[in-house]
Design a protein around this motif. Structure first.
Motif, short mmCIF file in Angstrom:
data_model
loop_
_atom_site.label_atom_id
_atom_site.label_comp_id
_atom_site.label_asym_id
_atom_site.label_seq_id
_atom_site.Cartn_x
_atom_site.Cartn_y
_atom_site.Cartn_z
N GLU A 154 0.80 -1.23 0.00
CA GLU A 154 0.00 0.00 0.00
C GLU A 154 0.83 1.28 0.00
N THR A 155 2.15 1.16 0.16
CA THR A 155 2.96 2.36 0.26
C THR A 155 3.06 3.07 -1.10
N ALA A 156 3.23 4.37 -1.04
CA ALA A 156 3.39 5.16 -2.27
C ALA A 156 4.79 4.96 -2.85
N GLY A 157 4.95 5.36 -4.09
CA GLY A 157 6.26 5.26 -4.71
C GLY A 157 7.26 6.20 -4.05
N ASN A 158 8.54 5.88 -4.20
CA ASN A 158 9.63 6.66 -3.60
C ASN A 158 9.49 6.74 -2.08
N THR A 159 9.19 5.57 -1.49
CA THR A 159 8.97 5.49 -0.05
C THR A 159 9.78 4.34 0.53
N LEU A 160 10.28 4.53 1.76
CA LEU A 160 11.00 3.47 2.48
C LEU A 160 10.06 2.77 3.45
N VAL A 161 10.15 1.45 3.49
CA VAL A 161 9.33 0.65 4.41
C VAL A 161 10.25 -0.24 5.22
N TYR A 162 10.08 -0.19 6.56
CA TYR A 162 10.91 -1.00 7.46
C TYR A 162 10.28 -2.38 7.68
N GLY A 163 11.14 -3.40 7.80
CA GLY A 163 10.63 -4.73 8.11
C GLY A 163 11.74 -5.77 8.08
N TRP A 164 11.33 -7.02 7.99
CA TRP A 164 12.27 -8.14 7.94
C TRP A 164 12.03 -8.95 6.67
N ILE A 165 13.10 -9.49 6.11
CA ILE A 165 12.98 -10.47 5.03
C ILE A 165 12.89 -11.84 5.68
N LEU A 166 11.87 -12.61 5.27
CA LEU A 166 11.59 -13.90 5.90
C LEU A 166 11.66 -15.02 4.88
N THR A 167 12.08 -16.18 5.31
CA THR A 167 12.03 -17.35 4.44
C THR A 167 10.58 -17.80 4.33
N GLN A 168 10.32 -18.76 3.45
CA GLN A 168 8.96 -19.27 3.31
C GLN A 168 8.46 -19.91 4.60
N GLY A 169 9.41 -20.34 5.42
CA GLY A 169 9.04 -20.91 6.72
C GLY A 169 8.98 -19.85 7.81
N LYS A 170 9.00 -18.56 7.38
CA LYS A 170 8.90 -17.40 8.29
C LYS A 170 10.13 -17.25 9.20
N GLU A 171 11.23 -17.82 8.81
CA GLU A 171 12.48 -17.61 9.54
C GLU A 171 13.08 -16.28 9.12
N LYS A 172 13.51 -15.49 10.10
CA LYS A 172 14.06 -14.18 9.79
C LYS A 172 15.45 -14.30 9.16
N ILE A 173 15.65 -13.59 8.04
CA ILE A 173 16.97 -13.55 7.39
C ILE A 173 17.72 -12.28 7.79
N ASP A 174 17.05 -11.12 7.67
CA ASP A 174 17.71 -9.88 8.03
C ASP A 174 16.69 -8.76 8.18
N GLU A 175 17.05 -7.80 9.01
CA GLU A 175 16.27 -6.58 9.22
C GLU A 175 16.64 -5.62 8.10
N VAL A 176 15.62 -5.11 7.37
CA VAL A 176 15.91 -4.35 6.15
C VAL A 176 15.04 -3.10 6.04
N MET A 177 15.43 -2.26 5.09
CA MET A 177 14.58 -1.16 4.61
C MET A 177 14.34 -1.41 3.14
N CYS A 178 13.07 -1.37 2.72
CA CYS A 178 12.72 -1.57 1.32
C CYS A 178 12.34 -0.23 0.70
N ALA A 179 13.07 0.16 -0.34
CA ALA A 179 12.73 1.36 -1.10
C ALA A 179 11.82 0.96 -2.24
N VAL A 180 10.63 1.52 -2.27
CA VAL A 180 9.62 1.16 -3.26
C VAL A 180 9.53 2.25 -4.33
N TYR A 181 9.60 1.83 -5.59
CA TYR A 181 9.45 2.75 -6.72
C TYR A 181 8.36 2.22 -7.62
#
Length: 481
Positions: A50-77
């Motif tokens: 739902e975020t607008a373009g040119n926006t940063l979203v905080y969260g975690w990248i998860l495996t399909q088994g919901k295991e945490k890989i890393d804490e990240v920022m996603c830049a959406v364009y």
């Protein structure tokens, strides 16, 4: 990459940063549904979707088994306001190679394919976000070795070359329009040349000539030059090598034969990128390894753009030095070193200075070989320890490397040999158009020449470009670009 088999909008992913330990790493994705695909392995999928373009979203990248890989920022364009013109996400993670690789592998398992070399920039080009001059400038700026070469590439990246080409095309198009009017509504003219204003075409010829001439100097700033340090043992080559690099790269010692192999590194000389070579000292030796180093030195000097021949001020020139200078066919600068030592500053006589500054003829006669009338060498006195004389040395190197080149330009220069060839073709067509008019050929012949010129200029910017040309351009990019 092969543009002829390219699949538009296919989701692609790649690591966009060097795969080495760092504070940050970036995994870049682009293509249709790329935001949705990333959301499936993101801890906050709704926020990402739902975020607008040119926006940063905080969260975690998860495996399909919901295991945490890393804490990240996603830049959406969001399309079309992105680099590629498509939906994109850049995942900013911690820069450990295992982390970055794990995220990239996860992307490849969840709907993305590995991006090809230069595919992001290629997508930007085909989606109208950039032209070929800017696309090629992307690689130039990545590969630049000095601030000046980076600045030249940045000018093309900002559109300076495209604007110059576009301006020249307008001159040709305006002339074509005038000729087309004459074809549709002919009037009595003494000659065909009188049917259109030559001024625009003559201006186009002048500007195309200037552009074509710019490639020589631009190539120097892109590819750099080979500068080889040569001289007898203990002449100060390694000390000068370190002084130019501003770091301790080469071992410096009073023991003769310390440098047995050659070292090389990129350096900047007045903004010109140079590959600087520190070589083994020239002398007769029974040491097999050192003798091989001496031979390597001689071979390197044969391919040099400039040879810096170093002589210890304390001893001055001897017969070996004179023999080398006599036989050297490459541009050479004679460098007296170690002038910081009080007892060596004025060891060589004023007469020797005059001989060297005026030319090498007298020295070559003394060496027993044939004289070289009219051959002269710049002479510089330096101290690698204090830096005295280095500016004069840099100026002399620059003068040799830029001899006959126009390095001060008011407009953009060309960024590749491909661009130069296309501009030369356009120049030839425009010149032929004037010849055709002067020789009273039909107006159709003049029109054909001018249209051919426009096609050639279109190849520079990418308006008219075969697939094989595109492939050769983008396949040299790095994977993440």
């Amino acid at each position: 990459m092969n543009p002829s088999v390219y699949t538009p909008e296919e989701p692609i992913s790649s690591i966009a940063t060097a795969l080495s330990p760092a504070a940050l790493g970036i995994v870049r994705v682009s293509g249709k549904n790329s935001i949705e695909l990333v959301s499936k392995v993101f801890s906050r999928p709704k926020a990402l979707l739902e975020t607008a373009g040119n926006t940063l979203v905080y969260g975690w990248i998860l495996t399909q088994g919901k295991e945490k890989i890393d804490e990240v920022m996603c830049a959406v364009y969001r399309s079309p306001k992105s680099f590629t013109g498509e939906d994109m996400v850049e995942i900013f993670c911690h820069g450990g190679p295992s982390v970055v690789t794990a995220i990239q592998n996860l992307m490849l398992k969840n709907g993305f394919r590995q991006a090809n070399r230069g595919e992001y920039t290629f997508r930007a080009y085909i989606n109208g976000k950039t032209d070929l001059t800017k696309a090629e400038a992307v690689k130039e700026i990545i590969d630049s070795h000095t601030d000046v070469s980076r600045s030249h590439a940045a000018g093309r990246l900002s559109g300076a070359l495209f604007e110059e080409i576009d301006s020249i095309k307008k001159l040709i198009i305006d002339t074509l329009a005038a000729i087309e009017v004459e074809i549709e509504y002919p009037e009595d003219e003494e000659t065909i040349a009188d049917t259109f204003d030559r001024a625009d075409i003559e201006t186009a010829i002048k500007r195309l000539t200037s552009l074509a001439d710019s490639w020589k100097s631009e190539k120097l700033y892109q590819d750099g030059a080979r500068v080889v340090l040569a001289g007898r043992t203990n002449a100060g080559k390694s000390s000068l090598f370190n002084a130019i690099l501003k770091e301790e790269r080469a071992i410096v010692s009073d023991i003769e034969g310390t440098t047995r192999d050659w070292l090389e590194s990129w350096a900047s000389v007045n903004g010109i990128p140079v590959r600087l070579f520190d070589t083994a000292g020239l002398r007769q030796t029974d040491d097999v390894i050192e003798a091989q180093g001496v031979e390597l030195t001689k071979n390197l000097t044969k391919d040099a753009d400039v040879v810096l021949y170093l002589v210890d001020s304390a001893g001055g020139l001897n017969e070996e030095d004179k023999a080398f200078i006599q036989n050297c066919t490459e541009p050479l600068i004679l460098v007296y070193t170690k002038i910081d030592k009080s007892d060596t500053k004025d060891v060589h006589s004023e007469a020797e200075d005059n001989v060297l500054s005026g030319g090498a003829e007298d020295i070559l006669v003394h060496s027993g070989g044939p004289s070289s009338v009219g051959k002269s060498y710049p002479v510089v006195k330096i101290s690698s320890k204090t830096g005295d004389g280095l500016k004069n040395l840099y100026d002399d190197i620059t003068k040799i490397l830029t001899s006959g080149l126009s390095t001060e330009r008011e407009q953009a220069g060309l960024g590749s040999a491909r661009q130069k060839e296309a501009v030369l073709e356009a120049l030839e067509c425009v010149k032929h158009a004037l010849v055709s008019a002067d020789d009273n050929y039909t107006l159709d012949a003049v029109v054909q020449d001018l249209e051919d010129a426009l096609d050639s200029l279109g190849e520079v910017t990418g308006d008219v470009t075969p697939d094989d040309v595109l492939g050769s351009i983008f396949e040299n990019f790095c994977v993440g670009k």
